[in-house]
Design an enzyme around this catalytic site. Structure first.
Site, PDB file in Angstrom:
ATOM      1  N   ALA A  66      34.423  18.772  78.092  1.00 43.69           N
ATOM      2  CA  ALA A  66      33.526  19.026  76.967  1.00 43.69           C
ATOM      3  C   ALA A  66      33.229  20.524  76.972  1.00 43.69           C
ATOM      4  O   ALA A  66      33.334  21.184  78.012  1.00 43.69           O
ATOM      5  CB  ALA A  66      32.238  18.231  77.145  1.00 43.69           C
ATOM      6  N   GLY A 111      35.532  15.734  80.349  1.00 42.88           N
ATOM      7  CA  GLY A 111      35.872  14.982  79.143  1.00 42.88           C
ATOM      8  C   GLY A 111      37.382  14.908  78.915  1.00 42.88           C
ATOM      9  O   GLY A 111      37.867  13.996  78.245  1.00 42.88           O
ATOM     10  N   GLU A 134      31.881  17.218  86.737  1.00 42.82           N
ATOM     11  CA  GLU A 134      30.557  17.352  86.098  1.00 42.82           C
ATOM     12  C   GLU A 134      29.452  17.616  87.106  1.00 42.82           C
ATOM     13  O   GLU A 134      28.468  18.290  86.814  1.00 42.82           O
ATOM     14  CB  GLU A 134      30.226  16.089  85.298  1.00 42.82           C
ATOM     15  CG  GLU A 134      31.025  15.906  84.020  1.00 42.82           C
ATOM     16  CD  GLU A 134      32.344  15.193  84.208  1.00 42.82           C
ATOM     17  OE1 GLU A 134      32.814  15.057  85.359  1.00 42.82           O
ATOM     18  OE2 GLU A 134      32.918  14.777  83.193  1.00 42.82           O
TER      19      GLU A 134
HETATM   20  N1  COA Z   1      34.029  24.533  78.026  1.00 40.15           N
HETATM   21  C1  COA Z   1      33.981  25.709  77.386  1.00 40.15           C
HETATM   22  N2  COA Z   1      34.823  26.703  77.633  1.00 40.15           N
HETATM   23  C2  COA Z   1      35.767  26.485  78.574  1.00 40.15           C
HETATM   24  C3  COA Z   1      35.875  25.293  79.269  1.00 40.15           C
HETATM   25  C4  COA Z   1      34.953  24.282  78.967  1.00 40.15           C
HETATM   26  N3  COA Z   1      34.995  23.073  79.543  1.00 40.15           N
HETATM   27  N4  COA Z   1      36.907  25.396  80.144  1.00 40.15           N
HETATM   28  C5  COA Z   1      37.426  26.612  79.974  1.00 40.15           C
HETATM   29  N5  COA Z   1      36.736  27.283  79.033  1.00 40.15           N
HETATM   30  C6  COA Z   1      36.958  28.640  78.549  1.00 40.15           C
HETATM   31  C7  COA Z   1      36.472  29.691  79.527  1.00 40.15           C
HETATM   32  O1  COA Z   1      35.095  29.893  79.383  1.00 40.15           O
HETATM   33  C8  COA Z   1      37.302  30.875  79.092  1.00 40.15           C
HETATM   34  O2  COA Z   1      36.731  31.408  77.918  1.00 40.15           O
HETATM   35  P1  COA Z   1      36.501  32.999  77.768  1.00 40.15           P
HETATM   36  O3  COA Z   1      37.906  33.576  77.840  1.00 40.15           O
HETATM   37  O4  COA Z   1      35.891  33.143  76.426  1.00 40.15           O
HETATM   38  O5  COA Z   1      35.646  33.400  78.898  1.00 40.15           O
HETATM   39  C9  COA Z   1      38.632  30.247  78.698  1.00 40.15           C
HETATM   40  O6  COA Z   1      38.358  28.881  78.437  1.00 40.15           O
HETATM   41  C10 COA Z   1      39.675  30.309  79.796  1.00 40.15           C
HETATM   42  O7  COA Z   1      39.129  29.708  80.944  1.00 40.15           O
HETATM   43  P2  COA Z   1      39.081  30.418  82.383  1.00 40.15           P
HETATM   44  O8  COA Z   1      37.956  29.827  83.149  1.00 40.15           O
HETATM   45  O9  COA Z   1      39.084  31.901  82.207  1.00 40.15           O
HETATM   46  O10 COA Z   1      40.491  29.978  82.960  1.00 40.15           O
HETATM   47  P3  COA Z   1      40.894  29.826  84.489  1.00 40.15           P
HETATM   48  O11 COA Z   1      42.360  29.637  84.493  1.00 40.15           O
HETATM   49  O12 COA Z   1      40.320  30.923  85.297  1.00 40.15           O
HETATM   50  O13 COA Z   1      40.180  28.464  84.971  1.00 40.15           O
HETATM   51  C11 COA Z   1      39.504  26.141  84.772  1.00 40.15           C
HETATM   52  C12 COA Z   1      40.564  27.227  84.413  1.00 40.15           C
HETATM   53  C13 COA Z   1      39.862  24.885  83.994  1.00 40.15           C
HETATM   54  C14 COA Z   1      39.547  25.870  86.272  1.00 40.15           C
HETATM   55  C15 COA Z   1      38.116  26.650  84.371  1.00 40.15           C
HETATM   56  O14 COA Z   1      38.160  27.123  83.027  1.00 40.15           O
HETATM   57  C16 COA Z   1      37.027  25.601  84.443  1.00 40.15           C
HETATM   58  O15 COA Z   1      36.567  25.289  85.529  1.00 40.15           O
HETATM   59  N6  COA Z   1      36.629  25.048  83.280  1.00 40.15           N
HETATM   60  C17 COA Z   1      35.555  24.089  83.249  1.00 40.15           C
HETATM   61  C18 COA Z   1      36.028  22.737  83.675  1.00 40.15           C
HETATM   62  C19 COA Z   1      34.896  21.751  83.662  1.00 40.15           C
HETATM   63  O16 COA Z   1      33.940  21.852  84.401  1.00 40.15           O
HETATM   64  N7  COA Z   1      35.018  20.757  82.790  1.00 40.15           N
HETATM   65  C20 COA Z   1      34.060  19.718  82.695  1.00 40.15           C
HETATM   66  C21 COA Z   1      33.051  20.030  81.685  1.00 40.15           C
HETATM   67  S1  COA Z   1      31.948  18.644  81.517  1.00 40.15           S
END
Ligand code: COA
Length: 260
Positions: A66, A111, A134
């Site tokens: 999400a 999500g 989460e």
């Molecule tokens: N919601 C909103 N934005 C998200 C997102 C999410 N769930 N997951 C990734 N993004 C965004 C990042 O904020 C970033 O945006 P920005 O460039 O404007 O800062 C972009 O996507 C790229 O993500 P980034 O974190 O830079 O990539 P990464 O390769 O370093 O890491 C992940 C990848 C998936 C490990 C990391 O993005 C992450 O942990 N995301 C959240 C996962 C999560 O907790 N999901 C459950 C939510 S309930």
């Protein structure tokens, strides 16, 4: 079908829905959830569509969860509505009469893991990563993850993943039955289409009846489920496809199903 955050293609009875916010790793904002609701309703009604594939844009993510920037604004009241809305859409996906294949082409977190769990079949690329992180945000899965993950895999493992937020790589996902198959990333979408094509080649009345019977498994007792199976099995035996399928076998030829 025009959407802000989804690409939708229908070809040869197969619909491919691509969540298309690659700059946010295809995170599900409210608008995308509403679009998913709409597109699944439309595809359910579309008689030309037999099988649906759900995937993510780019090579990095299926759906990274999400949208955390929207989550950040939730209070208790809004969170309840948000969770109920997501659950309703994901249950719609799960209970479609047409099979839905998740082609998980990268991160499927939060999500993203939950929407993959709501699909009927999961295929993954070798770089796919699953998880319910989460707990790292001070919350729990809210789109059905506590229920579907616990039903799908050994419950001790589900508890571990939900409470630690640890991620599951593709190899592990295959080993624990979270996905059916793993392919090199470049092959994934074609492999998903191959599977979809194979399902399309069967009598679609039988496919729908099988989905209907499978879809009630969590809702009824074993005896009620078997009674329902008997009723839809009997319906299948009243179709032209049944006559064609059995005759084709006996005549040693390929069946020509008419889906009725
Ligand atoms: N919601 C909103 N934005 C998200 C997102 C999410 N769930 N997951 C990734 N993004 C965004 C990042 O904020 C970033 O945006 P920005 O460039 O404007 O800062 C972009 O996507 C790229 O993500 P980034 O974190 O830079 O990539 P990464 O390769 O370093 O890491 C992940 C990848 C998936 C490990 C990391 O993005 C992450 O942990 N995301 C959240 C996962 C999560 O907790 N999901 C459950 C939510 S309930």
């Amino acid at each position: 079908m025009e959407f802000q955050n989804l690409l939708v293609e229908v070809d040869d009875n197969i619909a491919v829905i691509t969540v298309n916010r690659p700059e946010k790793l295809n995170a599900l904002n409210n608008e995308t959830i509403e679009e998913l609701d709409k597109v699944f309703s439309q595809l359910n009604e579309n008689e030309d569509v037999y099988v649906i594939i759900l995937t993510g844009s780019g090579e990095k993510a299926f759906v990274a969860g999400a949208d955390i920037s929207e989550l950040n604004n939730l209070d208790e009241q809004k969170a309840k509505m948000f969770s109920e809305k997501g659950q309703k859409v994901f249950t719609k996906i799960e209970k479609m009469e047409k099979p839905v294949i998740a082609a998980v082409n990268g991160y499927a977190l939060g999500g993203g893991c939950e929407i993959a769990l709501a699909c009927n079949i999961r295929l993954a690329s070798d770089n796919a990563v699953f998880g319910q992180p989460e707990v790292n945000l001070g919350i729990i899965p809210g789109f059905g993850g506590t229920q579907r993950l616990t039903r799908l895999i050994n419950s001790g493992r589900a508890v571990e993943y939900i409470l630690t937020g640890d991620i599951i790589n593709a190899e592990e996902a295959l080993r624990i039955g979270l996905v059916n198959k793993v392919y090199p990333q470049a092959e994934l979408i074609n492999k998903a289409k191959e599977m979809a094509k194979k399902i399309c080649s069967k009598g679609q009345f039988a496919v729908r009846m099988a989905m209907k019977a499978i879809n009630i498994v969590d809702e009824v007792s074993a005896a009620e489920g078997q009674n329902y199976e008997t009723s839809v099995f009997a319906l299948c035996c009243g179709t032209d496809d049944f006559k064609e399928g059995t005759s084709a076998f006996l005549e040693k030829r390929k069946p020509q199903f008419k889906n009725k």
